[in-house]
Write an enzyme that holds these catalytic residues in place. Structure first.
Site, PDB file in Angstrom:
ATOM      1  N   ASP A 136      32.839  36.042  29.820  1.00  0.00           N
ATOM      2  CA  ASP A 136      32.852  37.315  30.453  1.00  0.00           C
ATOM      3  C   ASP A 136      33.445  38.356  29.789  1.00  0.00           C
ATOM      4  O   ASP A 136      34.744  37.914  28.878  1.00  0.00           O
ATOM      5  CB  ASP A 136      33.635  37.380  32.037  1.00  0.00           C
TER       6      ASP A 136
ATOM      7  N   GLU B 289      26.840  37.737  30.493  1.00  0.00           N
ATOM      8  CA  GLU B 289      26.184  38.344  31.472  1.00  0.00           C
ATOM      9  C   GLU B 289      25.565  39.687  30.575  1.00  0.00           C
ATOM     10  O   GLU B 289      25.993  40.245  29.657  1.00  0.00           O
ATOM     11  CB  GLU B 289      27.205  39.026  32.324  1.00  0.00           C
TER      12      GLU B 289
ATOM     13  N   CYS C  32      32.535  33.646  44.553  1.00  0.00           N
ATOM     14  CA  CYS C  32      33.607  32.345  44.468  1.00  0.00           C
ATOM     15  C   CYS C  32      33.019  31.337  43.565  1.00  0.00           C
ATOM     16  O   CYS C  32      31.953  30.817  43.827  1.00  0.00           O
ATOM     17  CB  CYS C  32      34.111  31.880  45.578  1.00  0.00           C
TER      18      CYS C  32
ATOM     19  N   CYS D  80      33.035  27.781  45.999  1.00  0.00           N
ATOM     20  CA  CYS D  80      32.204  27.432  47.156  1.00  0.00           C
ATOM     21  C   CYS D  80      31.082  28.604  47.124  1.00  0.00           C
ATOM     22  O   CYS D  80      30.148  28.253  47.928  1.00  0.00           O
ATOM     23  CB  CYS D  80      33.079  27.814  48.423  1.00  0.00           C
TER      24      CYS D  80
ATOM     25  N   CYS E  79      39.708  33.743  48.104  1.00  0.00           N
ATOM     26  CA  CYS E  79      38.638  33.478  48.851  1.00  0.00           C
ATOM     27  C   CYS E  79      38.918  33.021  50.228  1.00  0.00           C
ATOM     28  O   CYS E  79      39.583  32.150  50.576  1.00  0.00           O
ATOM     29  CB  CYS E  79      37.885  32.314  48.166  1.00  0.00           C
TER      30      CYS E  79
ATOM     31  N   CYS F 148      36.833  29.113  51.078  1.00  0.00           N
ATOM     32  CA  CYS F 148      37.623  28.087  50.659  1.00  0.00           C
ATOM     33  C   CYS F 148      38.847  27.881  50.621  1.00  0.00           C
ATOM     34  O   CYS F 148      39.686  27.004  50.363  1.00  0.00           O
ATOM     35  CB  CYS F 148      36.775  27.422  49.577  1.00  0.00           C
TER      36      CYS F 148
ATOM     37  N   ASP G 134      38.706  37.727  36.222  1.00  0.00           N
ATOM     38  CA  ASP G 134      37.929  37.528  34.910  1.00  0.00           C
ATOM     39  C   ASP G 134      37.527  36.018  34.686  1.00  0.00           C
ATOM     40  O   ASP G 134      36.394  35.644  34.402  1.00  0.00           O
ATOM     41  CB  ASP G 134      38.616  38.009  33.802  1.00  0.00           C
TER      42      ASP G 134
END
Length: 397
Positions: free
Chosen positions: A185, A269, A322, A325, A341, A344, A351
């Site tokens: 990333d 990405e 996430c 999960c 989250c 979970c 990042d």
């Protein structure tokens, strides 16, 4: 494999004059053909082909007013017309804008398709110029093809030598270990964040040089246009930009080589940088980070070594998903760097979590392409040859 090696040239005063003439001839022919093609289309709707421009070059050499073109290298002039035709092809395919006229001031370049030779291991013979001293910092392996000679804004001369070593590109690795697949990333506070938790700090080269650049640009603005002092001030500004560019390239080369050498696949990405640059508050920082250039370096180094560069869908919400999960958060402002989250209960670094979800999507894409990505026992060695079991960390032979 075809690779280009950029070397520094140190021409004499006479050779600099010869190169200046060659640059001017190539620029004049390019601009003449561009004006001819543009005028013919606007006035009569006529399309000028590549063959017509090459024939026109022969006619120009026979005319008295343009007989000076005979003193220029004929293949370099022809190559400039081929470059113009390529520029129009890219424009018609909507890959680039309409070709622009070449300027007399600034960076200059010309291409020799052949007849350039290495002399005594420390010089290059250039047609119509002579033997120019060069710093060949690495061996030129293979058959020498096109050589592009350029003069930078700071007045330095370079030659980009394209060589074909006759060897095919290595076959892409077909069986990989998940541990050898990494997610990447990119950001502004940190240039690169990997799925294993490593963060590469953003050097911000342009920001570091901002004070020096502002002072030299202010000095340039006070100089009278057309004066020798203004040209000296312009060179000082260009040297600052050149130093920033060199430092950024050095950093990206080292980072990209390390990522490719240590992994068999790098998942990134797909960034819409052009749209992101519309943000006036972050445009300068985004341009300074130069994400597209880093991706380009990762791409060709992966092809050279048989590795994979996997680009994930740009609309995939990597930061809001996430990595444990798979539940997607509804809202995730840019100011939120740590988030919890609700499904979970895991606490995420924004990042690192994005890099991990990018890695997961990249593995799915690799499997969809028919590549084998095993959870354990796959090829672990990062080179082109399969690793033995002990090197892969397995006790089973």
């Amino acid at each position: 494999m075809v690779k280009a090696t950029k070397v520094r040239l140190y021409p004499t005063v006479a050779q600099q004059a010869a190169l200046t003439f060659q640059f001017g001839a190539v620029r004049w022919v390019y601009n003449y053909a561009l004006n001819w093609r543009s005028t013919a289309w606007k006035a009569r709707g006529e399309s000028i082909t590549q063959r017509m421009t090459l024939d026109k070059l022969v006619e120009l050499k026979r005319l008295e007013d343009t007989a000076w073109l005979r003193d220029a290298d004929s293949q370099a002039l022809q190559q400039s017309l081929l470059h113009l035709d390529t520029a129009f092809e890219r424009f018609f395919k909507k890959q680039a804008r309409y070709p622009n006229y070449k300027r007399k001031h600034g960076k200059q370049s010309l291409s020799y398709p052949q007849r350039v030779n290495v002399v005594d291991g420390n010089s290059l013979y250039l047609p119509k110029v002579g033997t120019v001293r060069a710093v060949l910092h690495r061996e030129l392996v293979g058959k020498m093809k096109t050589v592009t000679v350029s003069r930078s804004w700071t007045g330095k001369y370079y030659a980009s030598v394209l060589c074909d070593d006759g060897e095919p590109l290595p076959a892409p690795i077909g069986s990989m270990d998940e541990e050898a697949v990494i997610g990447l990333d990119m950001g502004l506070s940190h240039l690169a964040i990997t799925s294993d938790g490593y963060k590469e700090s953003n050097p911000r080269f342009l920001k570091q040089a901002q004070a020096n650049l502002r002072r030299k640009q202010a000095s340039l603005s006070r100089k009278q246009k057309g004066s020798a002092n203004r040209n000296k001030a312009r060179v000082l500004v260009a040297k600052v930009h050149e130093k920033v560019t060199n430092a950024r390239n050095d950093c990206q080369h080292k980072l990209s080589k390390r990522l490719i050498d240590e992994n068999q696949a790098v998942c990134v990405e797909t960034l819409k940088v052009r749209n992101m640059l519309k943000n006036r508050k972050l445009a300068k920082s985004i341009a300074d980070a130069s994400w597209n250039e880093l991706l380009r370096k990762l791409g060709y180094k992966a092809r050279w070594t048989g590795k994979h560069l996997v680009q994930v869908d740009p609309w995939f919400a990597s930061s809001k998903t996430c990595s444990v999960c798979g539940v997607r958060a509804d809202v995730m402002p840019l100011s939120v760097r740590q988030w919890h989250c609700g499904s979970c209960g895991h606490e995420h670094d924004r990042d690192i979590n994005a890099a991990r979800t990018i890695r997961q999507q990249g593995i799915l894409k690799l499997k969809a392409e028919g590549l084998s990505v095993s959870a354990c026992g796959g090829l672990r060695k990062t080179g082109l040859f399969p690793a033995v079991a002990c090197e892969a960390g397995s006790s089973v032979l």
